[in-house]
Design a protein around this motif. Structure first.
Motif, PDB file in Angstrom:
ATOM      1  N   CYS A 243       0.852  -1.183   0.000  1.00  0.00           N
ATOM      2  CA  CYS A 243       0.000   0.000   0.000  1.00  0.00           C
ATOM      3  C   CYS A 243       0.895   1.243   0.000  1.00  0.00           C
ATOM      4  O   CYS A 243       1.869   1.307   0.754  1.00  0.00           O
ATOM      5  N   SER A 244       0.542   2.207  -0.866  1.00  0.00           N
ATOM      6  CA  SER A 244       1.356   3.436  -0.952  1.00  0.00           C
ATOM      7  C   SER A 244       0.736   4.583  -0.166  1.00  0.00           C
ATOM      8  O   SER A 244       1.079   5.745  -0.395  1.00  0.00           O
ATOM      9  N   GLY A 245      -0.186   4.269   0.739  1.00  0.00           N
ATOM     10  CA  GLY A 245      -0.743   5.312   1.603  1.00  0.00           C
ATOM     11  C   GLY A 245      -1.970   5.966   1.022  1.00  0.00           C
ATOM     12  O   GLY A 245      -2.644   5.407   0.144  1.00  0.00           O
ATOM     13  N   GLY A 246      -2.261   7.159   1.503  1.00  0.00           N
ATOM     14  CA  GLY A 246      -3.452   7.877   1.046  1.00  0.00           C
ATOM     15  C   GLY A 246      -3.314   8.271  -0.416  1.00  0.00           C
ATOM     16  O   GLY A 246      -2.212   8.581  -0.876  1.00  0.00           O
ATOM     17  N   ASP A 247      -4.436   8.231  -1.137  1.00  0.00           N
ATOM     18  CA  ASP A 247      -4.423   8.589  -2.561  1.00  0.00           C
ATOM     19  C   ASP A 247      -4.196  10.095  -2.687  1.00  0.00           C
ATOM     20  O   ASP A 247      -5.073  10.896  -2.364  1.00  0.00           O
ATOM     21  N   GLN A 248      -2.993  10.442  -3.154  1.00  0.00           N
ATOM     22  CA  GLN A 248      -2.597  11.857  -3.177  1.00  0.00           C
ATOM     23  C   GLN A 248      -3.408  12.683  -4.160  1.00  0.00           C
ATOM     24  O   GLN A 248      -3.533  13.891  -4.001  1.00  0.00           O
ATOM     25  N   ALA A 249      -3.992  12.010  -5.146  1.00  0.00           N
ATOM     26  CA  ALA A 249      -4.817  12.760  -6.098  1.00  0.00           C
ATOM     27  C   ALA A 249      -6.066  13.284  -5.408  1.00  0.00           C
ATOM     28  O   ALA A 249      -6.717  14.214  -5.907  1.00  0.00           O
TER      29      ALA A 249
ATOM     30  N   GLY B 149       4.257   5.546   3.620  1.00  0.00           N
ATOM     31  CA  GLY B 149       3.283   6.529   4.102  1.00  0.00           C
ATOM     32  C   GLY B 149       2.243   5.855   4.984  1.00  0.00           C
ATOM     33  O   GLY B 149       2.567   5.036   5.854  1.00  0.00           O
ATOM     34  N   GLY B 150       0.976   6.176   4.715  1.00  0.00           N
ATOM     35  CA  GLY B 150      -0.108   5.560   5.481  1.00  0.00           C
ATOM     36  C   GLY B 150      -0.146   4.046   5.292  1.00  0.00           C
ATOM     37  O   GLY B 150      -0.681   3.326   6.129  1.00  0.00           O
ATOM     38  N   GLY B 151       0.436   3.550   4.209  1.00  0.00           N
ATOM     39  CA  GLY B 151       0.520   2.094   3.977  1.00  0.00           C
ATOM     40  C   GLY B 151       1.536   1.458   4.909  1.00  0.00           C
ATOM     41  O   GLY B 151       1.380   0.315   5.344  1.00  0.00           O
TER      42      GLY B 151
ATOM     43  N   GLY C  61       6.821   8.411   0.438  1.00  0.00           N
ATOM     44  CA  GLY C  61       6.928   7.974  -0.940  1.00  0.00           C
ATOM     45  C   GLY C  61       8.026   8.849  -1.499  1.00  0.00           C
ATOM     46  O   GLY C  61       8.672   9.583  -0.755  1.00  0.00           O
ATOM     47  N   GLY C  62       8.234   8.843  -2.800  1.00  0.00           N
ATOM     48  CA  GLY C  62       9.236   9.714  -3.389  1.00  0.00           C
ATOM     49  C   GLY C  62       9.024  11.162  -3.000  1.00  0.00           C
ATOM     50  O   GLY C  62       9.951  11.943  -2.926  1.00  0.00           O
ATOM     51  N   GLN C  63       7.773  11.530  -2.711  1.00  0.00           N
ATOM     52  CA  GLN C  63       7.490  12.957  -2.597  1.00  0.00           C
ATOM     53  C   GLN C  63       6.779  13.336  -1.308  1.00  0.00           C
ATOM     54  O   GLN C  63       6.386  14.485  -1.151  1.00  0.00           O
ATOM     55  N   THR C  64       6.549  12.400  -0.413  1.00  0.00           N
ATOM     56  CA  THR C  64       5.736  12.791   0.741  1.00  0.00           C
ATOM     57  C   THR C  64       6.428  12.535   2.076  1.00  0.00           C
ATOM     58  O   THR C  64       7.635  12.520   2.143  1.00  0.00           O
ATOM     59  N   GLY C  65       5.626  12.297   3.115  1.00  0.00           N
ATOM     60  CA  GLY C  65       6.187  12.277   4.464  1.00  0.00           C
ATOM     61  C   GLY C  65       6.512  13.713   4.820  1.00  0.00           C
ATOM     62  O   GLY C  65       5.984  14.644   4.226  1.00  0.00           O
TER      63      GLY C  65
HETATM   64  C1  S0N Z   1       5.063   4.094  -3.945  1.00  0.00           C
HETATM   65  C2  S0N Z   1       6.041   4.674  -4.964  1.00  0.00           C
HETATM   66  C3  S0N Z   1       7.425   4.881  -4.323  1.00  0.00           C
HETATM   67  C4  S0N Z   1       6.141   3.646  -6.112  1.00  0.00           C
HETATM   68  O1  S0N Z   1       6.978   4.145  -7.140  1.00  0.00           O
HETATM   69  P1  S0N Z   1       6.927   3.465  -8.600  1.00  0.00           P
HETATM   70  O2  S0N Z   1       6.961   1.986  -8.470  1.00  0.00           O
HETATM   71  O3  S0N Z   1       7.977   4.146  -9.400  1.00  0.00           O
HETATM   72  O4  S0N Z   1       5.460   3.795  -9.195  1.00  0.00           O
HETATM   73  P2  S0N Z   1       4.877   5.180  -9.702  1.00  0.00           P
HETATM   74  O5  S0N Z   1       5.096   5.314 -11.158  1.00  0.00           O
HETATM   75  O6  S0N Z   1       5.326   6.311  -8.849  1.00  0.00           O
HETATM   76  O7  S0N Z   1       3.314   4.967  -9.402  1.00  0.00           O
HETATM   77  C5  S0N Z   1       2.492   4.201 -10.269  1.00  0.00           C
HETATM   78  C6  S0N Z   1       1.173   4.889 -10.371  1.00  0.00           C
HETATM   79  O8  S0N Z   1       0.570   4.866  -9.080  1.00  0.00           O
HETATM   80  C7  S0N Z   1       0.237   6.181  -8.682  1.00  0.00           C
HETATM   81  N1  S0N Z   1       0.396   6.280  -7.235  1.00  0.00           N
HETATM   82  C8  S0N Z   1       1.342   5.746  -6.468  1.00  0.00           C
HETATM   83  N2  S0N Z   1       1.176   6.069  -5.206  1.00  0.00           N
HETATM   84  C9  S0N Z   1       0.067   6.830  -5.137  1.00  0.00           C
HETATM   85  C10 S0N Z   1      -0.615   7.485  -4.082  1.00  0.00           C
HETATM   86  N3  S0N Z   1      -0.236   7.377  -2.805  1.00  0.00           N
HETATM   87  N4  S0N Z   1      -1.713   8.203  -4.401  1.00  0.00           N
HETATM   88  C11 S0N Z   1      -2.135   8.290  -5.665  1.00  0.00           C
HETATM   89  N5  S0N Z   1      -1.522   7.710  -6.697  1.00  0.00           N
HETATM   90  C12 S0N Z   1      -0.433   6.984  -6.448  1.00  0.00           C
HETATM   91  C13 S0N Z   1       1.237   7.058  -9.416  1.00  0.00           C
HETATM   92  O9  S0N Z   1       0.762   8.385  -9.508  1.00  0.00           O
HETATM   93  C14 S0N Z   1       1.310   6.353 -10.742  1.00  0.00           C
HETATM   94  O10 S0N Z   1       0.181   6.712 -11.507  1.00  0.00           O
HETATM   95  P3  S0N Z   1       0.325   7.037 -13.085  1.00  0.00           P
HETATM   96  O11 S0N Z   1       0.751   5.742 -13.694  1.00  0.00           O
HETATM   97  O12 S0N Z   1      -1.040   7.466 -13.475  1.00  0.00           O
HETATM   98  O13 S0N Z   1       1.346   8.114 -13.181  1.00  0.00           O
HETATM   99  C15 S0N Z   1       5.563   6.012  -5.552  1.00  0.00           C
HETATM  100  O14 S0N Z   1       4.424   5.751  -6.343  1.00  0.00           O
HETATM  101  C16 S0N Z   1       5.230   7.030  -4.532  1.00  0.00           C
HETATM  102  O15 S0N Z   1       6.095   7.698  -3.990  1.00  0.00           O
HETATM  103  N6  S0N Z   1       3.925   7.174  -4.274  1.00  0.00           N
HETATM  104  C17 S0N Z   1       3.410   8.201  -3.419  1.00  0.00           C
HETATM  105  C18 S0N Z   1       3.469   7.758  -1.997  1.00  0.00           C
HETATM  106  C19 S0N Z   1       2.728   8.737  -1.139  1.00  0.00           C
HETATM  107  O16 S0N Z   1       2.774   9.912  -1.396  1.00  0.00           O
HETATM  108  N7  S0N Z   1       1.983   8.268  -0.129  1.00  0.00           N
HETATM  109  C20 S0N Z   1       1.174   9.094   0.688  1.00  0.00           C
HETATM  110  C21 S0N Z   1       1.829   9.319   2.056  1.00  0.00           C
HETATM  111  N8  S0N Z   1       0.904   9.908   2.981  1.00  0.00           N
HETATM  112  C22 S0N Z   1      -0.056   9.181   3.494  1.00  0.00           C
HETATM  113  O17 S0N Z   1      -0.243   8.035   3.217  1.00  0.00           O
HETATM  114  C23 S0N Z   1      -0.902   9.852   4.506  1.00  0.00           C
HETATM  115  C24 S0N Z   1      -1.934   8.863   5.085  1.00  0.00           C
HETATM  116  C25 S0N Z   1      -3.012   9.442   5.892  1.00  0.00           C
HETATM  117  O18 S0N Z   1      -4.134   9.240   5.487  1.00  0.00           O
HETATM  118  C26 S0N Z   1      -2.772  10.104   7.171  1.00  0.00           C
HETATM  119  C27 S0N Z   1      -2.996   9.329   8.277  1.00  0.00           C
HETATM  120  C28 S0N Z   1      -2.800   9.857   9.544  1.00  0.00           C
HETATM  121  C29 S0N Z   1      -2.421  11.185   9.695  1.00  0.00           C
HETATM  122  C30 S0N Z   1      -2.186  11.968   8.559  1.00  0.00           C
HETATM  123  C31 S0N Z   1      -2.379  11.454   7.296  1.00  0.00           C
HETATM  124  C32 S0N Z   1      -2.155  12.391   6.157  1.00  0.00           C
HETATM  125  O19 S0N Z   1      -2.866  12.384   5.187  1.00  0.00           O
HETATM  126  O20 S0N Z   1      -1.228  13.176   6.171  1.00  0.00           O
END
Ligand code: S0N
Length: 293
Positions: free
Chosen positions: A88-94, A136-138, A160-164
């Motif tokens: 799980c990569s956490g909350g959907d950033q979109a 992240g949340g995952g 993730g690459g861009q969060t935390g």
């Molecule tokens: C996971 C990563 C490192 C994987 O990299 P990889 O393998 O290179 O794949 P990508 O090409 O980057 O991704 C493939 C497609 O998946 C989409 N995608 C990936 N992760 C997410 C995401 N989290 N949300 C939405 N879309 C995601 C990519 O956009 C891509 O799509 P296309 O093909 O259309 O371009 C890498 O993907 C990565 O870094 N992902 C982002 C990780 C991230 O930002 N996670 C969120 C962290 N924050 C939380 O989870 C907060 C959770 C929460 O709810 C919370 C709980 C308690 C208190 C506070 C919070 C709070 O919100 O702050």
């Protein structure tokens, strides 16, 4: 081995569970139960988003975990993500908005916090089965599970690459306190302040996961752990889970553990005497029960 014999190694036969009595299907998760075995499996099914969760995903997860809790034929729950690239990569950033995550409604929520508490209080072991990213949340979701079985391709981190903290996202609840318990206060600070990724073997050394296995053996090993647990007393496991959480969870932890003692007491003759006397309109007689040292 002398007592139990070998743990069976055959693959379970999984049967999909519908979302409701009308057979409606889940959209964001897959919920399965093993035929003839007390194992449930809950899979986040958004591999195209690296299994990021939106509020709807979390609602479905809460529903499935509730069902698994209520089903007395289920003794252990596997929690995983679809595919090999991410648990799980956490909350959907979109969908991240100024007040949480918003999908169908236009107000945001952080309902994943309710899911974390639910997993923690669920009186059956929940095993995170992690392949690929748990970030992240995952990452917090695998930490709140009772055990984590990791594939050798697993990657862990509070970013993730861009969060935390890099972009101002943090979990100051279980995401911090449970992590500190798992890896120690210094390492927890490192994980949050530097926001690095950690390999499966690093995670194992840090105490973040129980075991690392080759990716192709991940489910086989996880099911083996489930079967071993299922040979043991469900009540002992239930009480152990609540005891292990009690101190950290404060009043809520004691309430859970206290609830277990009440549950067990209700099953005794002494516990029954008060109720029976009330129903029979007589004074209860507790004199025959021992006052143990
Ligand atoms: C996971 C990563 C490192 C994987 O990299 P990889 O393998 O290179 O794949 P990508 O090409 O980057 O991704 C493939 C497609 O998946 C989409 N995608 C990936 N992760 C997410 C995401 N989290 N949300 C939405 N879309 C995601 C990519 O956009 C891509 O799509 P296309 O093909 O259309 O371009 C890498 O993907 C990565 O870094 N992902 C982002 C990780 C991230 O930002 N996670 C969120 C962290 N924050 C939380 O989870 C907060 C959770 C929460 O709810 C919370 C709980 C308690 C208190 C506070 C919070 C709070 O919100 O702050």
């Amino acid at each position: 081995h002398r007592i139990h014999g070998e743990v069976p190694t055959h693959e379970p036969v999984w049967e999909i569970v519908a979302c409701d009595e009308n057979g409606k299907e889940f959209t964001d998760i897959i919920y399965e139960k093993a035929v003839g075995e007390a194992i449930a499996k809950i899979t986040i099914n958004r591999p195209e988003r690296r299994n990021a969760f939106r509020p709807h995903t979390v609602k479905e997860l809460i529903r499935a975990f509730n069902d698994a809790r209520d089903d007395s034929l289920v003794g252990v729950i596997i929690f995983t993500g679809k595919g090999t690239k991410a648990f799980c990569s956490g909350g959907d950033q979109a969908l991240r908005s100024k007040d949480g995550y918003a999908d169908y409604e236009n107000f945001g929520r952080l309902n994943v916090l309710d899911l974390q508490v639910q997993i923690r209080r669920l009186p059956k072991p929940v095993i995170a089965m992690v392949a690929g990213y748990a970030v992240g949340g995952g990452h917090v979701l695998h930490m709140v599970c009772d055990l984590t079985i990791a594939a050798d391709n697993a990657i862990f981190g509070q970013t993730g690459g861009q969060t935390g903290p890099k972009v101002g996202s943090f979990d100051a609840g279980y995401g911090s306190s449970i992590m500190s318990r798992l890896v120690g206060p210094k390492k927890a600070r490192e994980m949050w302040f530097l926001a690095r990724f950690y390999s499966a073997s690093e995670a194992e050394k840090m105490g973040l996961v129980n075991i690392v296995v080759p990716l192709e053996k991940l489910e086989q090993e996880t099911v083996k752990w489930c079967r071993e647990i299922l040979r043991n007393s469900p009540t002992a496991i239930r009480v152990l889970k609540s005891s292990l959480n009690a101190v950290d969870d404060g009043h809520a932890g004691l309430q859970e553990l206290g609830g277990d003692t009440t549950l067990i007491f209700y099953g005794t003759e002494e516990g029954n005497e008060g109720k029976t006397a009330y129903v029979e309109r007589r004074r209860p007689d507790f004199s025959k029960f021992p006052r143990r040292p």
